[in-house]
Design an enzyme around this catalytic site. Structure first.
Site, PDB file in Angstrom:
ATOM      1  N   GLN A  37       0.827  -1.203   0.000  1.00 39.22           N
ATOM      2  CA  GLN A  37       0.000   0.000   0.000  1.00 39.22           C
ATOM      3  C   GLN A  37       0.868   1.263   0.000  1.00 39.22           C
ATOM      4  O   GLN A  37       0.351   2.363  -0.185  1.00 39.22           O
ATOM      5  CB  GLN A  37      -0.952   0.011   1.211  1.00 39.22           C
ATOM      6  CG  GLN A  37      -2.092  -0.991   1.084  1.00 39.22           C
ATOM      7  CD  GLN A  37      -3.058  -0.969   2.262  1.00 39.22           C
ATOM      8  OE1 GLN A  37      -3.199  -1.963   2.958  1.00 39.22           O
ATOM      9  NE2 GLN A  37      -3.732   0.147   2.492  1.00 39.22           N
ATOM     10  N   ARG A  51      -9.718  -0.312   7.143  1.00 34.50           N
ATOM     11  CA  ARG A  51     -10.669   0.583   6.497  1.00 34.50           C
ATOM     12  C   ARG A  51     -11.021   1.779   7.380  1.00 34.50           C
ATOM     13  O   ARG A  51     -12.195   2.124   7.568  1.00 34.50           O
ATOM     14  CB  ARG A  51     -11.942  -0.149   6.086  1.00 34.50           C
ATOM     15  CG  ARG A  51     -12.611   0.609   4.930  1.00 34.50           C
ATOM     16  CD  ARG A  51     -13.612  -0.194   4.172  1.00 34.50           C
ATOM     17  NE  ARG A  51     -14.080   0.592   3.036  1.00 34.50           N
ATOM     18  CZ  ARG A  51     -14.468   0.077   1.886  1.00 34.50           C
ATOM     19  NH1 ARG A  51     -14.460  -1.207   1.692  1.00 34.50           N
ATOM     20  NH2 ARG A  51     -14.878   0.867   0.910  1.00 34.50           N
ATOM     21  N   CYS A  52      -9.979   2.381   7.940  1.00 33.17           N
ATOM     22  CA  CYS A  52     -10.203   3.603   8.695  1.00 33.17           C
ATOM     23  C   CYS A  52      -8.893   4.337   8.796  1.00 33.17           C
ATOM     24  O   CYS A  52      -7.840   3.770   8.559  1.00 33.17           O
ATOM     25  CB  CYS A  52     -10.737   3.310  10.100  1.00 33.17           C
ATOM     26  SG  CYS A  52      -9.545   2.495  11.165  1.00 33.17           S
ATOM     27  N   GLU A  81     -13.323   5.327   3.863  1.00 30.42           N
ATOM     28  CA  GLU A  81     -13.356   4.652   5.158  1.00 30.42           C
ATOM     29  C   GLU A  81     -14.486   5.131   6.061  1.00 30.42           C
ATOM     30  O   GLU A  81     -14.842   4.457   7.030  1.00 30.42           O
ATOM     31  CB  GLU A  81     -11.998   4.840   5.826  1.00 30.42           C
ATOM     32  CG  GLU A  81     -10.912   4.284   4.909  1.00 30.42           C
ATOM     33  CD  GLU A  81      -9.494   4.559   5.370  1.00 30.42           C
ATOM     34  OE1 GLU A  81      -8.621   3.767   5.050  1.00 30.42           O
ATOM     35  OE2 GLU A  81      -9.281   5.570   6.049  1.00 30.42           O
TER      36      GLU A  81
END
Lengths: 804, 284
Positions: free
Chosen positions: A235, A382-383, A758
């Site tokens: 990522q 996802r945050c 997110e």
């Protein structure tokens, strides 16, 4: 020349900001033409596979590789001893700790990497793994962070128990750090004097991002020219390049890192894993490319988990419900090594956003990180960093306070929201919220679902239940969240010392099309679609004529990657800024071509026109061509720009969610009848992509709230290492989602955008959880921990005497 | 998640399959849809040096309904069961149950024979076959024999089938009873937390016969004769239902797993059984 195309059509043709342009990535993804790490096959490539520990805590007495080496096709078996001369048997983590690459004397979690087998193919490697003989001596296992802090058992024998860690003093040999924000004394004084105080303890369980594609890498060391190429599920490819250079001693210009298509990341692919390091070492040792790709069980058992926060809260208010103070303490289970992926100065991420969307005058947060015999990690699934935990905490505290005040939780939120005119708002724990209009969003949401009608219906259902006419109850889940996304700024945020800016480099081709390269990397977010739209609106070239390229460190400008919803706030801003540099030069070229002064032309959709005489213009296509075929006095040929953007602040997207749920109290089965999600992410780049992001984030929120967890038994065995037990929702479990929006642009972002991928996860988890808890509120429930799987819901009903 | 090496056999007739089994004994296993066996091989929990794929044996596929008897070839997929109109008319409970097995992709591959022969207590078809009082046909080196589903299961993964035998077909009587297959699961693809198959016949407002069988509530499928008996002669009223559920719960022995503790499973089983009985009665 008569212009046949209207201005409106010219805007439409650009497919710029606000266009629901179809995703350009989908043509290949929907036809099986994606190109992932495991699709990379290089000539002569070998495959690696790990011998992993079956024990959560054990001493490694001996490792015998003879039988494995004797197997035809096995090239090497690496152990810590082989990596030690290279100083690669341990590696630094993003959190300032270090982590074993291969077991060095002991193992600290089940599934830990013990030896790396390199063989001619994946099958031989797997056979050889079975032949490596490892002798273990079991040690006492600690899976509970509270017990860990009391235990005489030293988990990390490599650390000096009296020396401070990366984030200050350690209180115990199994303690990692204490991190604090706010004013504890002042907060306690306010809470002690308050009319009403609600306290609650809650566990945000351990879970896992579980991307569909697990982690993997292909390392290829070219010994002739000294260059290392590393393909992987990264990522943050540039950070991986820098880390690889620092670890291996290979100069950074001789390392090329490539993130090909990535099948989802959700935070799981931010960190560096032993598999990456072993594939590099194995390629250096063997001189041929080496691939390592983990399987699903390895992914769930050994790569970065998320959450595992034990949170204890106190919230105080006046009798009327105005919140006066908030106190939060977290015991954070980080597992065997502190491998959290947070900006360096934030070992608990942005947990200090836990005052939420509310105007809370004083607050305190303390976080203690603890080692246990569980897999390392602690990534932002996802945050943005620990924001799900923070929002869950405050949204539960609000509900508990509403019970304490005997007040409607929607109204309690309303009277405590930060008001529109208070922005930019300085929170008690030190953040500057950039913009918001919470009351408008809340009112719109409550009206859309007919909130009052829902409460009436719920009251009737409670009465019917009490009369024995039904065995289902109804819950109304509310949540209002504020995210904090888009790290930098560089002055506050870095990863391993690299400031969290991001970048974009644009090259306009002579025929009026373009390529833009960014420091981020899409894992499904649709960057190739949306960043082209930002540029289209900025430089007047249709999005369809702009290629977006990411993920190859040899070509893309340095960037910090994609996670924490930072791509649009940071790289999106860089894209707009680079586009503006292009436009500035284009203006000079246009003025030259039109034989007027620079200030006499202005940008209009896809061209520069003479002010007051729009019939005289030069299109961006004409300008691009001129940039390459005309000698323009005072200007260099060509049309390129690069921007490195250091954001002045983070962005604060927000949203209002409502979930309506039925619960069968006899079986514990929930049924979601309605889910309404209003999101405000500032300027909306592509409404369709936003909607897709909302659906995805809510799906993962449903998973986490209703059953997804990484659970261990007392021996440290991972009980949820396959998709039989680890809940990954399918279309069957996922309800219909209604999406809605308001638009409150970010005042500091070049196009006013905030980031959205997110938000639905952050806001969704408390909304689903609150729906379950709200259903039981009329029967005496105050708080129950997630995940709300069937048996835990059933247990709540049982504990409340609803089966009697 | 990589299997050990194995020999792959793909005979085109049953005799060929039996020959391979005879030749390799314990080292050979047949594969039907593979949804149980392949994961076990990938986890290296099952070591199968010789894998005998039955999919080319045409005789093992197909559904016939003749003179009151349904006969289903062992290699008939769940998908085929769901989409067969004659079977829907002859035994609609199969349709209702098969739709609750996993997802369409699994049902395209998963077979009824594999489902009943594997002896996995989580599989849905064994309990259903006990409810239907089905008969399994086993073919081995010593010829063909029949075993009742109700006598087939000994313990988890242990059945009456001998190593050299192949389960080739399943047969049972056409039924016009009221039926229900009720299943609680955490998610698609999961085994049942509790599941129950019920068949009830009715005459003059009374139950004349009842068959109640349960899935994943013991190490074998459980047919509760006592539960059936508690319903016969009654109008399936609340008292009878309660007696039947109580009897059925006496026959189960669930274990704790990630779905929940025993106490929860017993409670849910009671609910699922009563719902299955009520729905079957409403259709009787």
């Amino acid at each position: 020349m008569k212009d046949e195309v209207t201005r409106e059509e010219r805007v439409t043709n650009l497919k710029g900001l606000g266009s629901s342009r179809k995703r350009v990535e989908d043509a290949r993804f929907t036809q099986g033409k994606g190109h992932y790490v495991d699709d990379i096959n290089l000539p002569g490539m070998l495959t690696g596979d790990f011998v992993r520990s079956p024990y959560a805590h054990a001493r490694v007495k001996s490792i015998n590789i003879d039988a494995a080496m004797a197997l035809d096709g096995v090239v090497a078996v690496l152990t810590a001893k082989d990596l030690e001369p290279l100083s690669l048997h341990w590696m630094p983590t993003l959190a300032g700790d270090k982590q074993m690459v291969l077991a060095d004397g002991k193992v600290l979690f089940q599934g830990q990497e013990v030896a790396f087998v390199v063989a001619k193919d994946r099958y031989i490697a797997a056979d050889a793994v079975d032949l490596v003989e490892v002798e273990y001596e079991e040690l006492p296992v600690i899976v509970d962070p509270f017990k860990s802090l009391q235990s005489d058992v030293v988990l990390r024998e490599d650390l000096d128990p009296t020396a401070p860690g990366a984030h200050g003093p350690r209180k115990h040999h199994n303690h990692i750090f204490t991190w604090e924000a706010g004013d504890e004394e002042g907060t306690n004084a306010v809470i002690d004097d308050a009319d009403v105080v609600a306290t609650e303890e809650m566990y945000y369980h351990r879970t896992h991002p579980c991307p569909l594609e697990p982690c993997g890498s292909v390392a290829s060391m070219d010994k002739v020219n000294g260059k290392l190429t590393l393909y992987g599920t990264f990522q943050a490819p540039h950070v991986v390049r820098t880390v690889a250079s620092l670890l291996s001693g290979i100069e950074e210009h001789n390392i090329r890192v490539v993130s090909p298509d990535i099948g989802g990341g959700f935070g799981n692919k931010v960190g560096v894993y032993p598999g990456y390091v072993c594939s590099i070492v194995a390629s250096i040792v063997t001189g041929v490319p080496v691939k390592w790709v983990e399987d699903r069980m390895e992914n769930l058992m050994s790569t970065a988990f998320a959450r595992d926060y034990w949170m204890k809260g106190k919230i105080s208010a006046t009798k009327e419900g105005k919140i006066t103070g908030l106190h939060c303490h977290v015991t954070a289970d980080h597992g065997a090594f502190d491998a959290c992926a947070d900006p360096t100065k934030f070992p608990a991420g942005f947990m200090s956003i836990c005052t939420g969307s509310y105007d809370i005058p004083i607050a305190y947060l303390g976080v203690d990180g603890v080692y246990t015999n569980k897999a390392p990690g602690g990534v932002s699934y996802r945050c943005s960093f620990r924001v799900t935990e923070a929002v869950y905490f405050i949204e539960r505290m609000i509900e508990v306070l509403a019970i304490e005040l005997n007040m409607d939780a929607a109204e309690l939120r309303r009277i405590n929201f930060i008001k529109k005119e208070q922005f930019p708002y300085d929170s008690a724990l030190g953040w500057e919220y950039d913009s918001g209009d919470y009351h408008t969003a809340w009112d719109k949401a409550l009206k859309a679902v007919d909130y009052e009608g829902l409460r009436k219906e719920q009251a009737e259902r409670v009465a019917a239940f009490k009369r024995g006419e039904t065995r289902t109850i109804m819950g109304i889940g509310l949540s209002f969240f504020t995210e904090i996304v888009g790290a930098g700024p560089v002055k506050n945020c870095d990863i391993l010392g690299m400031g969290m800016f991001d970048s974009c480099e644009i090259r306009i081709h002579p025929t009026g099309s373009a390529i833009a390269r960014l420091g981020t990397i899409s894992q499904g977010q649709g960057h190739a679609t949306t960043f082209a739209q930002i540029l289209a609106s900025e430089i007047g070239i249709p999005a369809d004529s702009i290629t977006i390229e990411e993920g190859d460190t040899d070509t893309a400008p340095y960037g910090l990657g994609t996670y924490g919803s930072r791509s649009t706030p940071v790289a999106g801003a860089a894209t707009a800024m680079a586009g503006r540099k292009i436009r500035a030069k284009a203006q000079m070229i246009a003025a030259y071509l039109l034989e007027v002064h620079d200030d006499d032309v202005e940008f209009d959709v896809d061209r520069f026109v003479i002010k007051g005489a729009p019939e005289r213009f030069k299109t961006m296509g004409e300008i691009a061509y001129a940039a390459y075929n005309q000698a323009i006095p005072g200007l260099e040929p060509g049309l390129e720009a690069v921007s490195y953007y250091d954001p002045p602040n983070m962005t604060y997207p927000f949203g209002a969610y409502v979930c309506v749920m039925d619960i069968d109290v006899d079986t514990g089965v929930p049924k979601i009848n309605r889910f309404y999600a209003l999101d405000d992410c500032g300027t909306r780049i592509n409404p369709m992509v936003i909607e897709g992001q909302i659906h995805g984030g809510l799906t993962e929120a449903l998973a986490v709230a209703l059953g997804q967890e990484i659970a261990y038994d007392d021996m440290g065995n991972c009980k949820t290492a396959t998709l039989m037990d680890f809940f990954l929702p399918t279309a069957w479990e996922v309800p219909n989602f209604e999406t809605d929006f308001t638009v409150t642009p970010s005042p500091h972002h070049p196009i006013g955008a905030k980031g959205v991928g997110e938000s639905p996860h952050v806001g969704g988890v408390p909304c689903f959880s609150n729906a379950v808890q709200d259903a039981f509120r009329p029967f005496g429930n105050r708080h129950t921990n997630m995940p709300h799987d069937h048996w835990r819901i059933w247990k709540t009903a049982n504990d409340l005497g609803m089966h009697d | 998640m990589i299997t050990s090496a194995f020999e792959y056999h793909r005979p085109s007739n049953l005799a060929g399959a039996l020959t391979v089994l005879e030749e390799h004994g314990d080292d050979a296993r047949v594969i039907a849809g593979g949804h149980s066996l392949i994961p076990m091989m990938k986890l290296r929990m099952a070591d199968v040096p010789h894998l005998v794929d039955l999919q080319d044996i045409a005789d093992l596929k197909g559904i016939t309904v003749e003179v009151g008897t349904v006969t289903i070839g062992a290699m008939t997929t769940q998908h085929d069961l769901i989409n067969n109109k004659a079977l829907l008319a002859a035994a609609p409970i199969i349709h209702e149950a098969a739709l609750q097995i996993a997802d369409p992709q699994v049902r395209y591959m998963g077979t009824i024979g594999g489902n009943v022969a594997n002896g996995d207590p989580g599989n849905d078809m064994p309990g259903l076959m006990q409810c239907l009082d089905a008969t399994f046909t086993l073919v081995g080196p010593d010829g063909t024999r029949s075993v009742k589903a109700r006598e087939f299961y000994e313990a988890a993964y242990m059945t009456e089938r001998e190593d050299g035998e192949i389960l080739t077909q399943i047969s049972f009587s056409v039924t016009n009873s009221g039926f229900a297959y009720e299943k609680q699961k955490r998610k698609i693809g999961d085994y049942a937390t509790a599941a129950c198959a019920v068949l009830i016949t009715k005459e003059d407002g009374k139950v004349t016969s009842a068959s109640v069988a349960m899935t994943n509530l013991s190490d074998v499928p459980v047919l509760s004769e006592a539960a059936g008996a508690a319903l016969v002669g009654t109008s399936c009223d609340a008292i009878a239902m309660k007696a039947a559920v109580a009897a059925a719960l006496q026959d189960i022995d669930p274990t704790e797993d990630n779905r929940g503790p025993v106490e929860f499973k017993i409670h849910v089983a009671g609910i699922i059984i009563s719902r299955a009985i009520a729905r079957a009665w409403s259709r009787a």
